[in-house]
Design a protein around this motif. Sequence first.
Motif, mmCIF file in Angstrom:
data_model
loop_
_atom_site.group_PDB
_atom_site.id
_atom_site.type_symbol
_atom_site.label_atom_id
_atom_site.label_comp_id
_atom_site.label_asym_id
_atom_site.label_seq_id
_atom_site.Cartn_x
_atom_site.Cartn_y
_atom_site.Cartn_z
ATOM 1 N N ASN A 130 0.822 -1.216 0.000
ATOM 2 C CA ASN A 130 0.000 0.000 0.000
ATOM 3 C C ASN A 130 0.847 1.253 0.000
ATOM 4 O O ASN A 130 0.815 2.045 -0.929
ATOM 5 C CB ASN A 130 -0.920 0.046 1.223
ATOM 6 C CG ASN A 130 -2.140 -0.798 1.065
ATOM 7 O OD1 ASN A 130 -2.442 -1.265 -0.020
ATOM 8 N ND2 ASN A 130 -2.834 -1.028 2.152
ATOM 9 N N ASP A 133 3.705 4.202 5.914
ATOM 10 C CA ASP A 133 2.858 4.959 6.835
ATOM 11 C C ASP A 133 3.469 4.899 8.232
ATOM 12 O O ASP A 133 3.740 3.805 8.743
ATOM 13 C CB ASP A 133 1.441 4.371 6.834
ATOM 14 C CG ASP A 133 0.456 5.219 7.620
ATOM 15 O OD1 ASP A 133 0.650 6.450 7.697
ATOM 16 O OD2 ASP A 133 -0.510 4.640 8.160
ATOM 17 N N GLU A 138 3.393 -0.801 4.723
ATOM 18 C CA GLU A 138 2.019 -1.256 4.938
ATOM 19 C C GLU A 138 1.539 -2.058 3.729
ATOM 20 O O GLU A 138 1.669 -1.615 2.597
ATOM 21 C CB GLU A 138 1.110 -0.059 5.168
ATOM 22 C CG GLU A 138 -0.319 -0.408 5.495
ATOM 23 C CD GLU A 138 -1.161 0.838 5.693
ATOM 24 O OE1 GLU A 138 -2.051 1.070 4.839
ATOM 25 O OE2 GLU A 138 -0.935 1.567 6.679
ATOM 26 N N SER A 140 -1.759 -4.663 2.175
ATOM 27 C CA SER A 140 -3.141 -5.153 2.272
ATOM 28 C C SER A 140 -3.126 -6.644 2.006
ATOM 29 O O SER A 140 -2.478 -7.110 1.071
ATOM 30 C CB SER A 140 -4.040 -4.494 1.233
ATOM 31 O OG SER A 140 -4.203 -3.140 1.516
ATOM 32 N N PRO A 155 -10.609 -7.957 4.704
ATOM 33 C CA PRO A 155 -9.385 -7.179 4.504
ATOM 34 C C PRO A 155 -8.551 -7.119 5.787
ATOM 35 O O PRO A 155 -9.064 -6.841 6.863
ATOM 36 C CB PRO A 155 -9.921 -5.787 4.130
ATOM 37 C CG PRO A 155 -11.250 -5.704 4.807
ATOM 38 C CD PRO A 155 -11.791 -7.107 4.850
ATOM 39 N N GLU A 157 -4.566 -5.833 7.392
ATOM 40 C CA GLU A 157 -3.434 -4.928 7.167
ATOM 41 C C GLU A 157 -2.215 -5.528 7.845
ATOM 42 O O GLU A 157 -2.262 -5.894 9.015
ATOM 43 C CB GLU A 157 -3.752 -3.560 7.761
ATOM 44 C CG GLU A 157 -2.691 -2.519 7.508
ATOM 45 C CD GLU A 157 -3.079 -1.190 8.134
ATOM 46 O OE1 GLU A 157 -2.492 -0.831 9.174
ATOM 47 O OE2 GLU A 157 -3.977 -0.529 7.578
ATOM 48 N N THR A 159 1.876 -4.792 8.623
ATOM 49 C CA THR A 159 2.918 -3.758 8.621
ATOM 50 C C THR A 159 4.246 -4.369 9.040
ATOM 51 O O THR A 159 4.294 -5.308 9.843
ATOM 52 C CB THR A 159 2.573 -2.579 9.561
ATOM 53 O OG1 THR A 159 2.316 -3.077 10.870
ATOM 54 C CG2 THR A 159 1.358 -1.811 9.059
ATOM 55 N N ASP A 171 -8.362 -4.635 8.767
ATOM 56 C CA ASP A 171 -8.389 -3.295 8.175
ATOM 57 C C ASP A 171 -9.800 -2.721 8.319
ATOM 58 O O ASP A 171 -10.648 -2.882 7.446
ATOM 59 C CB ASP A 171 -7.975 -3.358 6.708
ATOM 60 C CG ASP A 171 -7.745 -1.987 6.096
ATOM 61 O OD1 ASP A 171 -8.160 -0.978 6.711
ATOM 62 O OD2 ASP A 171 -7.159 -1.925 5.004
#
Length: 184
Positions: A130, A133, A138, A140, A155, A157, A159, A171
């Motif tokens: 993505n 951040d 990051e 998805s 979904p 996330e 990191t 997410d």
Amino acid sequence: MRYLLPIMLVVGIMMLGACKEKKKQEDIITTKYVPKRPQAPIAMNDEHLSDTVRWKNAVYYVKIDRTASDSLPMLSDEIGQKYKDNYVTLTVLRSDQSVFFHKKFSKSTFASYLNADYQRNGLLSSMRFNEVDNGELEFSVAIAHPDALDDEYLPLELTINAQQGMAIKVDNDMLDEFDDDAED
């Protein structure tokens, strides 16, 4: 003559009845419902993605490879069609091509974030870079029902921080978008 008129009327009615076209009874032809039979197990195509990322004042290369697995448990839909689950391998390389991060993911990596339905009927369908951040890379991740890959998925996330630490969460921003779309 008085007998002639009733006879002519009867003959006339009979002739009209004979000339009148009879309504045909039409046959209704339908096809018999035959439920789909399962085919050989279905596998998603292999996918190889790469991206160049500016992070920590340096250039990094992100490689994501999805492959269907013969070793993971297969999934089935309501008619018994079998689907192969996937592995996704994430590699982050430094600008000198040395490995910063490398991990092979399966659906079980995300099991604690999945409800019973997705644990039983979902497959690891995709991972995408993505953005950078808050100093972290990051990604998805999508866990999907195999027969509804584009329409219905959970979904997540993922990191990765500068110390190669990894964190996963649902997410909620994407879930809120799905809820808004469902209300429309």
